[in-house]
Design a protein around this motif. Structure first.
Motif, mmCIF file in Angstrom:
data_model
loop_
_atom_site.group_PDB
_atom_site.id
_atom_site.type_symbol
_atom_site.label_atom_id
_atom_site.label_comp_id
_atom_site.label_asym_id
_atom_site.label_seq_id
_atom_site.Cartn_x
_atom_site.Cartn_y
_atom_site.Cartn_z
ATOM 1 N N LYS A 133 0.856 -1.136 -0.055
ATOM 2 C CA LYS A 133 -0.009 0.042 -0.025
ATOM 3 C C LYS A 133 0.831 1.310 0.127
ATOM 4 N N GLY A 134 2.380 1.106 0.170
ATOM 5 C CA GLY A 134 2.938 2.325 0.123
ATOM 6 C C GLY A 134 3.402 2.794 1.510
ATOM 7 N N LYS A 135 4.058 3.959 1.358
ATOM 8 C CA LYS A 135 4.932 4.396 2.583
ATOM 9 C C LYS A 135 3.790 5.016 3.838
ATOM 10 N N ASP A 136 2.595 5.609 3.375
ATOM 11 C CA ASP A 136 1.722 6.026 4.200
ATOM 12 C C ASP A 136 0.677 5.116 4.134
ATOM 13 N N ILE A 137 0.124 4.518 5.367
ATOM 14 C CA ILE A 137 -0.722 3.359 5.404
ATOM 15 C C ILE A 137 -1.905 3.965 6.386
ATOM 16 N N MET A 138 -3.084 3.155 6.342
ATOM 17 C CA MET A 138 -4.018 3.481 7.353
ATOM 18 C C MET A 138 -4.584 2.037 7.492
ATOM 19 N N ILE A 139 -4.690 1.822 8.835
ATOM 20 C CA ILE A 139 -5.226 0.456 9.255
ATOM 21 C C ILE A 139 -6.809 0.617 9.771
ATOM 22 N N ILE A 140 -7.574 -0.100 9.078
ATOM 23 C CA ILE A 140 -9.121 0.227 9.505
ATOM 24 C C ILE A 140 -9.995 -1.267 9.662
ATOM 25 N N SER A 141 -10.255 -1.604 10.865
ATOM 26 C CA SER A 141 -10.874 -3.056 10.937
ATOM 27 C C SER A 141 -9.760 -4.128 10.585
ATOM 28 N N GLY A 142 -8.461 -3.888 10.887
ATOM 29 C CA GLY A 142 -7.363 -4.709 10.749
ATOM 30 C C GLY A 142 -7.132 -4.817 9.192
ATOM 31 N N TRP B 153 -3.054 5.087 2.585
ATOM 32 C CA TRP B 153 -3.300 6.566 3.103
ATOM 33 C C TRP B 153 -3.195 7.653 1.939
ATOM 34 N N LYS B 154 -3.867 7.504 0.685
ATOM 35 C CA LYS B 154 -3.868 8.213 -0.328
ATOM 36 C C LYS B 154 -4.091 9.772 -0.130
ATOM 37 N N GLU B 155 -4.795 10.019 0.680
ATOM 38 C CA GLU B 155 -5.347 11.461 1.007
ATOM 39 C C GLU B 155 -4.112 12.470 1.694
ATOM 40 N N ARG B 156 -3.215 11.923 2.265
ATOM 41 C CA ARG B 156 -2.131 12.494 2.985
ATOM 42 C C ARG B 156 -1.081 13.101 2.079
ATOM 43 N N HIS B 157 -1.289 14.385 2.002
ATOM 44 C CA HIS B 157 -0.417 15.503 1.169
ATOM 45 C C HIS B 157 0.189 16.381 1.907
ATOM 46 N N GLY B 158 1.602 16.789 1.852
ATOM 47 C CA GLY B 158 2.129 17.704 2.783
ATOM 48 C C GLY B 158 2.338 17.275 4.208
ATOM 49 N N HIS B 159 2.573 18.428 4.871
ATOM 50 C CA HIS B 159 2.873 18.199 6.290
ATOM 51 C C HIS B 159 2.021 18.906 7.336
ATOM 52 N N ILE B 160 0.870 19.184 6.884
ATOM 53 C CA ILE B 160 -0.262 19.743 7.963
ATOM 54 C C ILE B 160 -1.680 18.826 7.506
ATOM 55 N N VAL C 123 -11.556 7.868 7.635
ATOM 56 C CA VAL C 123 -11.509 6.650 8.821
ATOM 57 C C VAL C 123 -12.815 7.004 9.418
ATOM 58 N N LEU C 124 -13.558 8.017 9.404
ATOM 59 C CA LEU C 124 -14.709 8.111 10.237
ATOM 60 C C LEU C 124 -15.882 7.210 9.971
ATOM 61 N N ASP C 125 -16.051 6.581 8.746
ATOM 62 C CA ASP C 125 -16.808 5.615 8.404
ATOM 63 C C ASP C 125 -16.630 4.056 9.107
ATOM 64 N N CYS C 126 -15.281 3.928 9.853
ATOM 65 C CA CYS C 126 -15.106 2.646 10.505
ATOM 66 C C CYS C 126 -15.619 2.699 11.760
ATOM 67 N N GLY C 127 -16.216 3.799 11.957
ATOM 68 C CA GLY C 127 -16.785 3.777 13.441
ATOM 69 C C GLY C 127 -15.883 3.218 14.861
ATOM 70 N N CYS C 128 -14.625 3.610 14.434
ATOM 71 C CA CYS C 128 -13.656 3.251 15.784
ATOM 72 C C CYS C 128 -13.743 3.981 16.916
ATOM 73 N N ASP C 129 -13.392 3.762 17.913
ATOM 74 C CA ASP C 129 -13.374 4.397 19.242
ATOM 75 C C ASP C 129 -11.907 5.175 19.522
ATOM 76 N N VAL C 130 -11.085 4.736 18.962
ATOM 77 C CA VAL C 130 -9.515 5.247 19.057
ATOM 78 C C VAL C 130 -8.833 5.459 17.519
ATOM 79 N N LEU D 140 -5.595 3.078 12.520
ATOM 80 C CA LEU D 140 -4.346 4.035 12.343
ATOM 81 C C LEU D 140 -4.365 4.822 11.149
ATOM 82 N N LEU D 141 -3.555 5.871 11.192
ATOM 83 C CA LEU D 141 -3.366 6.624 9.969
ATOM 84 C C LEU D 141 -1.609 6.839 10.251
ATOM 85 N N ALA D 142 -1.050 6.398 9.354
ATOM 86 C CA ALA D 142 0.681 6.420 9.756
ATOM 87 C C ALA D 142 1.231 7.035 8.583
#
Length: 130
Positions: free
Chosen positions: A34-43, A48-55, A64-71, A124-126
């Protein structure tokens, strides 16, 4: 930078993740998994293609809002270069994410693993570099 053979994130080093035996690194034609920027949702590991720049912006986290995670654990880079404004954390909280943790990516991997193994509904968003 980070090793944990119990996983699910088994290894992290600059621009490279090993999650459940699968490598995720690089970008463009050099991308593995998946590349150098990843997200883990429901395992599941996703790019994480949306991440651009450093802000970080709201548009970079809304998937990630659709996953319903608590943390949600956000890895803001090996050196913490990805800025996470309070407005983004407020946006996540206002949209159902009870707890947001912002940590340098090695620490974020460690926190994600611990929370996951303790049975929490965690995502996770990393950012894999800087």
């Amino acid at each position: 930078m980070f090793d944990d053979p119990r996983g699910p994130i088994e290894h992290y080093s600059w621009g490279r993740f090993l999650v459940q035996g699968e490598e995720h690194s690089g970008s463009g034609n050099d991308r593995k998994g998946k590349g150098k920027d990843i997200m883990i949702i429901s395992g599941d590991v996703r790019r994480w293609k949306e991440r651009h720049g450093h802000i970080l912006t709201e548009s970079m986290v809304e998937r990630v809002l659709d996953c319903g995670c608590d943390v949600l654990v956000i890895g803001n880079g090996a050196d913490g270069a990805l800025e996470v404004p309070d407005t983004v954390i407020d946006y996540l909280n206002d949209n159902g994410v009870a707890r947001v943790m912002v940590l340098k990516t090695p620490d974020a991997c460690r926190a994600y693993n611990e929370l996951f193994r303790n049975g929490l509904d965690v995502a996770l968003l990393a950012h894999g570099t800087c």
